[in-house]
Design a protein around this motif. Structure first.
Motif, PDB file in Angstrom:
ATOM      1  N   MET A   1      51.656  75.393  -8.014  1.00  0.00           N
ATOM      2  CA  MET A   1      51.366  74.869  -9.459  1.00  0.00           C
ATOM      3  C   MET A   1      52.563  75.428 -10.549  1.00  0.00           C
ATOM      4  O   MET A   1      53.393  76.870 -10.222  1.00  0.00           O
ATOM      5  CB  MET A   1      50.161  76.099 -10.092  1.00  0.00           C
ATOM      6  CG  MET A   1      49.716  75.846 -11.214  1.00  0.00           C
ATOM      7  SD  MET A   1      48.639  76.472 -12.113  1.00  0.00           S
ATOM      8  CE  MET A   1      49.511  78.753 -12.112  1.00  0.00           C
ATOM      9  N   GLU A   3      54.855  75.029 -13.469  1.00  0.00           N
ATOM     10  CA  GLU A   3      54.469  75.102 -14.613  1.00  0.00           C
ATOM     11  C   GLU A   3      55.853  75.272 -15.994  1.00  0.00           C
ATOM     12  O   GLU A   3      57.121  74.739 -15.331  1.00  0.00           O
ATOM     13  CB  GLU A   3      53.890  76.940 -15.763  1.00  0.00           C
ATOM     14  CG  GLU A   3      53.664  77.919 -14.877  1.00  0.00           C
ATOM     15  CD  GLU A   3      51.758  77.157 -15.889  1.00  0.00           C
ATOM     16  OE1 GLU A   3      51.659  76.301 -16.775  1.00  0.00           O
ATOM     17  OE2 GLU A   3      50.860  77.762 -15.094  1.00  0.00           O
ATOM     18  N   PHE A   5      57.256  73.233 -19.567  1.00  0.00           N
ATOM     19  CA  PHE A   5      56.764  73.087 -21.080  1.00  0.00           C
ATOM     20  C   PHE A   5      57.778  72.285 -21.943  1.00  0.00           C
ATOM     21  O   PHE A   5      59.028  72.128 -21.136  1.00  0.00           O
ATOM     22  CB  PHE A   5      57.161  74.331 -21.317  1.00  0.00           C
ATOM     23  CG  PHE A   5      56.217  75.728 -20.596  1.00  0.00           C
ATOM     24  CD1 PHE A   5      54.521  75.838 -21.847  1.00  0.00           C
ATOM     25  CD2 PHE A   5      56.186  76.647 -19.880  1.00  0.00           C
ATOM     26  CE1 PHE A   5      53.728  76.895 -21.228  1.00  0.00           C
ATOM     27  CE2 PHE A   5      54.895  77.075 -19.581  1.00  0.00           C
ATOM     28  CZ  PHE A   5      54.097  77.298 -19.930  1.00  0.00           C
ATOM     29  N   LEU A  31      57.026  77.833 -24.448  1.00  0.00           N
ATOM     30  CA  LEU A  31      56.716  79.579 -23.916  1.00  0.00           C
ATOM     31  C   LEU A  31      57.317  80.018 -24.161  1.00  0.00           C
ATOM     32  O   LEU A  31      58.987  80.376 -24.220  1.00  0.00           O
ATOM     33  CB  LEU A  31      56.450  78.818 -22.307  1.00  0.00           C
ATOM     34  CG  LEU A  31      56.226  80.471 -21.293  1.00  0.00           C
ATOM     35  CD1 LEU A  31      55.721  81.243 -21.888  1.00  0.00           C
ATOM     36  CD2 LEU A  31      57.256  80.164 -20.066  1.00  0.00           C
ATOM     37  N   LEU A  33      59.586  84.203 -23.529  1.00  0.00           N
ATOM     38  CA  LEU A  33      59.059  84.836 -22.387  1.00  0.00           C
ATOM     39  C   LEU A  33      59.697  86.596 -23.255  1.00  0.00           C
ATOM     40  O   LEU A  33      61.247  86.603 -23.508  1.00  0.00           O
ATOM     41  CB  LEU A  33      59.557  84.837 -21.285  1.00  0.00           C
ATOM     42  CG  LEU A  33      59.225  83.752 -20.338  1.00  0.00           C
ATOM     43  CD1 LEU A  33      60.192  82.917 -19.386  1.00  0.00           C
ATOM     44  CD2 LEU A  33      57.788  83.942 -19.494  1.00  0.00           C
ATOM     45  N   ILE A 125      54.595  85.620 -23.299  1.00  0.00           N
ATOM     46  CA  ILE A 125      54.841  86.721 -21.742  1.00  0.00           C
ATOM     47  C   ILE A 125      55.609  87.881 -22.186  1.00  0.00           C
ATOM     48  O   ILE A 125      56.440  87.479 -21.895  1.00  0.00           O
ATOM     49  CB  ILE A 125      55.303  85.555 -20.166  1.00  0.00           C
ATOM     50  CG1 ILE A 125      53.334  84.555 -20.133  1.00  0.00           C
ATOM     51  CG2 ILE A 125      54.950  86.700 -19.211  1.00  0.00           C
ATOM     52  CD1 ILE A 125      53.034  83.884 -19.143  1.00  0.00           C
ATOM     53  N   THR A 128      58.075  90.088 -19.045  1.00  0.00           N
ATOM     54  CA  THR A 128      58.734  89.781 -18.012  1.00  0.00           C
ATOM     55  C   THR A 128      60.519  89.285 -18.257  1.00  0.00           C
ATOM     56  O   THR A 128      60.690  88.878 -18.863  1.00  0.00           O
ATOM     57  CB  THR A 128      58.200  88.010 -18.047  1.00  0.00           C
ATOM     58  OG1 THR A 128      56.724  88.343 -18.133  1.00  0.00           O
ATOM     59  CG2 THR A 128      58.552  87.128 -16.715  1.00  0.00           C
ATOM     60  N   THR A 146      61.740  84.128 -13.560  1.00  0.00           N
ATOM     61  CA  THR A 146      61.882  84.925 -13.903  1.00  0.00           C
ATOM     62  C   THR A 146      61.876  86.206 -12.671  1.00  0.00           C
ATOM     63  O   THR A 146      62.467  85.789 -11.959  1.00  0.00           O
ATOM     64  CB  THR A 146      60.598  84.943 -14.271  1.00  0.00           C
ATOM     65  OG1 THR A 146      59.418  84.962 -13.601  1.00  0.00           O
ATOM     66  CG2 THR A 146      60.520  84.204 -15.596  1.00  0.00           C
ATOM     67  N   ASP A 147      61.848  87.726 -12.765  1.00  0.00           N
ATOM     68  CA  ASP A 147      61.390  88.683 -11.827  1.00  0.00           C
ATOM     69  C   ASP A 147      59.695  88.370 -11.294  1.00  0.00           C
ATOM     70  O   ASP A 147      60.106  89.349 -10.708  1.00  0.00           O
ATOM     71  CB  ASP A 147      62.405  89.781 -12.334  1.00  0.00           C
ATOM     72  CG  ASP A 147      61.295  89.839 -13.890  1.00  0.00           C
ATOM     73  OD1 ASP A 147      60.506  89.691 -14.170  1.00  0.00           O
ATOM     74  OD2 ASP A 147      60.986  90.892 -14.128  1.00  0.00           O
ATOM     75  N   ARG A 148      59.569  87.811 -11.692  1.00  0.00           N
ATOM     76  CA  ARG A 148      57.809  87.736 -11.301  1.00  0.00           C
ATOM     77  C   ARG A 148      58.339  86.532 -10.044  1.00  0.00           C
ATOM     78  O   ARG A 148      58.408  86.234  -9.893  1.00  0.00           O
ATOM     79  CB  ARG A 148      56.790  87.507 -12.089  1.00  0.00           C
ATOM     80  CG  ARG A 148      56.364  88.684 -13.197  1.00  0.00           C
ATOM     81  CD  ARG A 148      55.438  88.024 -14.067  1.00  0.00           C
ATOM     82  NE  ARG A 148      55.508  88.844 -15.115  1.00  0.00           N
ATOM     83  CZ  ARG A 148      54.748  90.007 -14.826  1.00  0.00           C
ATOM     84  NH1 ARG A 148      53.971  90.094 -13.723  1.00  0.00           N
ATOM     85  NH2 ARG A 148      54.504  90.500 -16.265  1.00  0.00           N
ATOM     86  N   GLU A 149      57.022  87.021  -8.462  1.00  0.00           N
ATOM     87  CA  GLU A 149      56.774  86.319  -7.960  1.00  0.00           C
ATOM     88  C   GLU A 149      56.519  85.209  -8.512  1.00  0.00           C
ATOM     89  O   GLU A 149      55.160  84.960  -9.052  1.00  0.00           O
ATOM     90  CB  GLU A 149      55.607  87.292  -6.941  1.00  0.00           C
ATOM     91  CG  GLU A 149      55.271  86.760  -5.249  1.00  0.00           C
ATOM     92  CD  GLU A 149      54.058  86.880  -4.949  1.00  0.00           C
ATOM     93  OE1 GLU A 149      54.410  88.279  -5.220  1.00  0.00           O
ATOM     94  OE2 GLU A 149      53.202  86.723  -4.305  1.00  0.00           O
ATOM     95  N   GLY A 150      57.011  83.997  -7.609  1.00  0.00           N
ATOM     96  CA  GLY A 150      56.622  82.397  -8.313  1.00  0.00           C
ATOM     97  C   GLY A 150      57.283  81.691  -9.818  1.00  0.00           C
ATOM     98  O   GLY A 150      56.172  81.374 -10.336  1.00  0.00           O
ATOM     99  N   ILE A 153      59.912  78.629 -13.791  1.00  0.00           N
ATOM    100  CA  ILE A 153      59.094  77.371 -14.875  1.00  0.00           C
ATOM    101  C   ILE A 153      60.198  76.579 -15.370  1.00  0.00           C
ATOM    102  O   ILE A 153      61.366  76.551 -15.918  1.00  0.00           O
ATOM    103  CB  ILE A 153      58.997  78.429 -16.243  1.00  0.00           C
ATOM    104  CG1 ILE A 153      57.836  80.129 -15.567  1.00  0.00           C
ATOM    105  CG2 ILE A 153      57.809  77.881 -16.778  1.00  0.00           C
ATOM    106  CD1 ILE A 153      57.781  80.809 -16.589  1.00  0.00           C
TER     107      ILE A 153
END
Ligand SMILES: Cc1cc2nc3c(=O)[nH]c(=O)nc-3n(C[C@H](O)[C@H](O)[C@H](O)COP(=O)(O)OP(=O)(O)OC[C@H]3O[C@@H](n4cnc5c(N)ncnc54)[C@H](O)[C@@H]3O)c2cc1C
Ligand SMILES: Cc1cc2nc3c(=O)[nH]c(=O)nc-3n(C[C@H](O)[C@H](O)[C@H](O)COP(=O)(O)OP(=O)(O)OC[C@H]3O[C@@H](n4cnc5c(N)ncnc54)[C@H](O)[C@@H]3O)c2cc1C
Ligand SMILES: Nc1ncnc2c1ncn2[C@@H]1O[C@H](COP(=O)(O)O)[C@@H](O)[C@H]1O
Lengths: 433, 361, 285
Positions: A1, A3, A5, A31, A33, A125, A128, A146-150, A153
């Protein structure tokens, strides 16, 4: 998926929130962050909020925002080691229905602003960190990582509102390293006191506040300024100097702050208070000449990350919000016109900045940083001289006033020389022009 | 630490609910696990004795466990420490602690004999059981008390405990329910003197449960190999370090001094968080409460959460470079200076002094 | 498998200050966090999600702004979040809190039966460790406190084996689900949720329950009215009147000498104790 914007805003400070709010209000998918645990978690500011910039974005803010006190009195103090000499301006006009400035606590203010952003329809969010900007093969910015898995964006445009450090702009090659001579490091503390105590001590009413600006010998000839702002139940106090001066040694931010708090004129203002929250933060003070490129293919920079701060008047958050608004309006207009977010089209943002008070003011004071660098005695000799003059004139000791005047003039000339004095005055005037 | 009972203004009658008045006496749960009585039980009997004296009532211990000699020995210990009687509930089901049978047994005892106060140690067992019992009996329970007293105005127990991360204390009463329950952490209360000639009554009561009705089974028990945990709380000599030591290597200086004194080592929470020392060596509110004869604190600021854990020490020596450090507000001896320099010198000085004297013995 | 995690939003007590004069808590600007102990419970629950595909529902009782804690839990990977909020709950002690929470847990279980309820060991503001066992007792769940490890779960037999910390060792307990576990600290480390979790959390619509919606049978058992304990007094610890005796000395060595002299002359018993200790230690060596 994946994302996607219309726009991604990096950083939930005043600049980012303003940009996200304006775009979301106009119906764009936005969005925002933020790396902090919540907006404002890591943000430091004195802080004085100037109403105008916010009012243009959220006209009803006075009814909702967490405002501490509206400022009715400004005090400017020159400190020597033992004394201060000052200038106060207080007016009941500041008590009118729409006061022009307020003390705020950023952690609370940023949180509120962010709630407004969410209500306007943007997604926010936190916790992040944006690590890098994603670009396509042509160099057009197409999103963030970003530093998150997946954490990839995508967006049509990215607005960098990530504050003074703006590592993103630097890494993307949009901007040079921070310059120690153009960046101030400010240490700040909050001291808690009961509201009645604050009101008595500062001679103010229930919601009224006082703002102090301080210069003097404390910074040992280094360019630096201190401040004291009254909040509802606390007093913010801070002082800073250029990073370059700290690097050269001899001074430390907390050392300076400790000295300021121990100053005989300041100490009684804080007596009996409980210290909470020590923090330090950078301010970009390079002014007009230090403004980097603020737009490019698929990106714009707003607020502190674009160096938009008027250090002389300590205005930053207002420029942050206005620049955020102008960038947002650029995005809205281009989208409406069905235009792409190329460098050429985004140049509108820079024109809008040029037409606003931001660039006009920064231009006006562009000589100031240079002047101060070349004229360190503003922070040494002048406070001493002023204080000596006052002390001499005010002391009743059997010497006639005329002789005293002569003595004062003499000491001014001895310390700085006639040429120096006149020169300072001219240069000062020029820098301010 | 017990506060004196507040005296009642003359002439004001105390109105006590009849239902509540039926509850009399102070009970202490005597915590036995695998035949071993947790010493907090005796500390609580000491404290319960004081409350009972103010109220003019008796102190009873409660022992739940499997049949065995150990129970009688424990009951006698309880008498020696100040109990007037012991309720003894023996059943093989009670061999290992499990919430359900212990809860049922203790609640049955309370409902039958109606104590006004019930104290338990704030151990993993005591806290587990106390919460279940208080919920079953729908009464008030105050955790981790640091002082207990009787308020004669309301004829209720004033239980004082830290609140808001230990920065404040609050005093809590249970006015409309009985028994009034409290847990107290080990070593918070002083060990009462032991009078071996004291005796008391033993009342035997049956549990009345079947093993097959109990769902939770104990498959195994793995005793702690290193008994550090118990040792720190009960050590007579403790040397501890704080963040002022700067880096983990410097903790050696604490260990060295401890070795010379034959002392245990401990530290503050930041050291545990930083991985310098294991959690069981943390001293303070969320670590161990200690009551040593001598406590040496190096590079420790003396935050309230640390303070509450060490205040019971007979003698506190603090080494801190900041003359205004809060630890000097409750230490007995203040060494203002750099711990990295003072600790080695102190280690040497103690080593010399203690060995010199030994030779002359 | 369905697990419920009870989390509480607490003020970050490291940042709480007590007003020196009025002895009141200064909350201004004090950030709130998820009770740190509850994160160990949440992570353990999320591991059951990884392992068994368990659904994780987080539940909190608190003011409206406690939704932040729930949303945060969702970013870690929790599936559903329920906020129990009602004026009737204000001023609850642990008995009243566990009453309200157990009603909500029961209600959650009606639509989707629960296997395990997780709680933290204790909170950093209430600090009682009583709410977890309170919920277990009320709902007749097997009570497993201070759990350091979930050894095994047999989904079909609905059985679980855990390590439970006791004072002098570790109990290995086997019991049947549904059960309530309070997780010991430092037993795991909360994960950093994925970007997808963060998006889901940001878009999630929380369920908000009032006392009635949560199926609380009797509101008089909630809040101040339902709390048997009464806080009578809040005060600051008294400062010791006698300050520490300063030990003076020009060098660390002389400082140490003076200390030992002062110490031993004031506490001769201490000297004897230490000497006999050292003597017995060296004999043993
Ligand atoms: C001590 C002090 C006193 C001041 N006093 C005043 C005053 O009285 N009045 C005034 O108007 N101005 C004042 N200023 C200046 C003012 O604070 C700034 O100009 C203003 O905050 C700039 O807003 P901003 O949104 O550009 O940046 P910031 O407020 O710094 O916000 C940047 C945000 O971006 C986030 N961020 C950064 N990098 C990333 C990333 N990679 N990923 C995700 N998020 C990221 C940060 O966490 C932060 O929330 C003061 C500044 C200081 C330091
Ligand atoms: C809910 C909660 C529970 C807590 N529970 C506990 C607990 O159980 N136990 C606990 O300890 N803490 C606990 N804390 C943490 C506590 O609040 C303090 O943060 C902690 O005790 C401080 O540890 P410290 O004294 O080692 O560090 P600091 O406060 O950083 O103090 C270091 C000290 O070292 C001194 N120093 C620096 N350099 C030197 C030198 N060269 N020589 C000598 N002195 C030097 C400094 O002057 C300073 O006083 C808890 C906190 C909270 C919020
Ligand atoms: N208001 C609450 N909402 C949800 N869970 C709670 C609440 N209060 C306590 N808990 C749970 O009960 C545990 C013990 O809390 P306490 O008894 O306050 O120490 C916490 O770690 C939480 O898991």
């Amino acid at each position: 998926m994946t994302e996607r914007f219309d726009a991604i805003v990096v950083g939930a400070g005043p600049a980012g929130s303003a940009a996200a709010y304006v775009m979301a209000k106009a119906g764009l998918s936005v969005l925002m962050l933020e790396r902090g645990e919540y907006p404002g978690a890591k943000n430091v500011q004195g802080a004085i909020l100037y109403s105008d910039a916010l009012e243009r974005i959220i006209p009803e803010f006075r009814d909702e925002a967490p405002l501490e006190r509206h400022i009715v009195e400004q005090r400017v103090w020159m400190l020597t080691d033992k004394s201060h000499i000052g200038f106060d301006y207080r007016s009941d006009e500041f008590n009118d229905a729409k006061p022009d400035r307020y003390s705020i606590i950023r952690a609370q203010f940023d949180r509120w602003f962010c709630t407004k952003v969410k209500q306007a329809g943007a997604l926010v969010i936190c916790d992040t960190v944006v690590r890098t900007l994603l670009k396509d093969e042509k160099g057009q910015v197409i999103g963030v990582k970003t530093d998150r898995e997946g954490g990839d964006i995508f967006a049509n445009v990215v607005i960098l509102a990530d504050g003074v450090n703006s590592t993103l702009a630097r890494d993307a090659g949009f901007r040079k390293e921070l310059d120690g001579d153009n960046t101030a490091l400010v240490a700040k503390e909050m001291h808690f006191l009961r509201p009645e105590v604050i009101q008595n001590r500062f001679n103010i009413g229930e919601k009224e506040g006082v703002a102090f600006e301080l210069v003097g010998t404390l910074t040992r000839g280094k360019i630096g300024m201190g401040f004291i702002y009254t909040n509802l139940e606390s007093v913010s106090i801070g002082i800073g100097c250029m990073v370059g001066d700290f690097e050269k040694g001899g001074l430390t931010p907390y050392g300076l702050l400790d000295e300021l708090k121990a100053h005989p004129s300041v100490k009684p203002l804080l007596a009996g208070s409980e210290m909470k929250e020590y923090s330090a933060h950078l301010i970009p003070e390079g002014g007009y000449k230090a403004i980097p490129k603020v737009y490019g293919n698929g990106w714009m920079v707003v607020g502190d990350s674009a160096g938009l701060v008027n250090s002389i008047h300590r205005e930053g958050s207002n420029m942050a919000m206005t620049s955020g608004q102008l960038a947002a309006e650029t995005v809205i207009a281009l989208k409406k016109e069905g235009k792409s977010f190329t460098e050429q089209n985004l140049a509108r943002y820079r024109s809008a900045l040029d037409d606003s008070y931001i660039i006009k003011d920064l231009k006006k004071y562009q000589g100031m940083p240079g002047f101060l660098h070349g004229n360190r005695h503003v922070f040494t000799v002048y406070p001493e001289l002023m204080s000596q003059a006052a002390s001499t004139m005010l002391r009743v000791d059997g010497i006639d006033k005329k002789s005293k005047e002569k003595q004062v003039t003499k000491s001014f000339r001895q310390k700085r020389g006639l040429f120096g004095l006149v020169g300072d005055a001219i240069k000062f005037a020029r820098a301010f022009r | 630490m017990t506060e004196p009972a507040t005296s009642r203004p003359a002439g004001r009658p105390v109105e006590i609910d009849e239902r509540i008045a039926a509850y009399k006496g102070v009970w202490v749960f005597i915590e036995t696990e695998r035949g071993h009585v947790h010493p907090v039980s005796w500390e609580l009997i000491g404290e319960g004795r004081k409350l009972a004296n103010t109220l003019g009532v008796d102190v009873w211990g409660v022992i739940l466990g499997p049949q065995g000699e150990a129970n009688i020995a424990a009951a006698n210990e309880a008498f020696a420490h100040g109990a007037d009687g012991v309720y003894l509930m023996e059943d093989p089901i009670l061999a290992e602690y499990r919430t359900v049978p212990f809860n049922k047994g203790l609640c049955n005892l309370v409902n039958t004999y109606k104590p006004e106060i019930l104290l338990l140690g704030a151990t993993t067992l005591g806290r587990d059981l106390a919460s279940a019992v208080a919920t079953t009996l729908a009464t008030g329970l105050t955790a981790d008390c640091t002082a207990l007293a009787i308020d004669l105005d309301t004829h209720s127990m004033a239980a004082t405990r830290p609140t808001f991360g230990g920065s404040l204390l609050c005093t809590i009463h249970t006015l409309k329910a009985r028994p009034q329950m409290a847990t107290v952490r080990p070593r918070v209360m002083a060990m009462p003197p032991k009078l071996s000639d004291r005796t008391g009554k033993i009342v035997n009561v049956a549990l009345g449960m079947q093993e097959q009705d109990i769902i939770t089974k104990v498959l195994d028990y793995i005793p702690d190999r290193n008994q550090d945990q118990a040792q720190l709380a009960f050590a007579d000599f403790i040397v501890a370090g704080g963040r002022g030591l700067g880096k983990v290597e410097n903790f050696r200086l604490v260990t060295d001094l401890a070795a010379v004194l034959g002392a245990e080592v401990g530290g503050t929470r930041p050291l545990v968080q930083g991985g310098w020392i294991p959690q069981e060596r943390q001293i303070g509110q969320t670590g161990k409460t200690i009551r040593p004869k001598l406590y040496i604190a190096a590079g420790i600021s003396g935050a309230i959460q640390h303070r509450v854990g060490v205040e019971g020490a007979d003698c506190i020596i603090a080494i801190n470079s900041d003359p205004n450090a809060p630890i000097f507000d409750f230490a007995h001896y203040a060494l203002v200076g750099d711990a990295m320099k003072i600790l080695p010198a102190l280690t040497e000085a103690f080593r010399n002094r203690l060995s010199v004297n030994r030779k002359t013995i | 498998m369905h697990v419920v995690v009870c989390i509480k939003q607490v003020p970050d007590s490291a940042q709480i200050r007590v007003h020196p004069v009025t002895n009141t808590i200064m909350r201004q600007g004090v950030p709130t966090i998820i009770n740190p102990y509850d994160l160990f419970a949440l992570e353990e629950a999320l591991r059951l999600k990884d392992q068994f595909g368990a659904k994780v529902t987080v539940l909190t009782m608190g003011p409206k702004m406690a939704d932040q804690a729930l949303r945060k839990a969702l970013t870690f990977g929790a599936d559903e979040a329920i906020l129990l909020t009602d004026r009737a709950f204000a001023g609850s002690d642990t008995l009243a809190t566990s009453y309200a929470l157990s009603s909500a847990v029961a209600k959650i279980g009606q639509t989707d039966p629960i296997d395990i309820v997780f709680c933290g060991k204790q909170t950093i503001d209430g600090d009682t460790a009583q709410v977890g066992p309170g919920i277990a007792t009320r709902l007749n769940l097997q009570q497993l406190t201070y759990v350091s490890k979930i050894v095994s779960i047999d989904k079909d037999a609905r059985q679980i084996v855990v390590h439970r910390r006791a004072e002098g060792g570790v109990q290995v307990l086997k019991t049947a689900m549904p059960c309530l576990i309070t997780m010991l600290e430092d037993t795991n480390h909360i994960r950093f949720g994925t970007m997808a979790d963060a998006f889901r959390a940001a878009r999630y619509t929380l369920t908000e329950w009032s006392a009635t919606e949560a199926g609380v049978p009797d509101v008089t058992h909630c809040g101040l009215r339902g709390s048997p304990t009464v806080v009578k007094k809040v005060f600051a610890p008294t400062a010791k009147t006698v300050k520490a005796t300063p030990i003076a000395g020009d060098t660390p060595e002389s400082l140490s000498q003076t200390l030992i002299d002062t110490l031993f002359s004031a506490h001769p018993g201490l000297q004897e104790d230490l000497e006999s200790r050292v003597a017995s230690n060296s004999q043993g060596a």
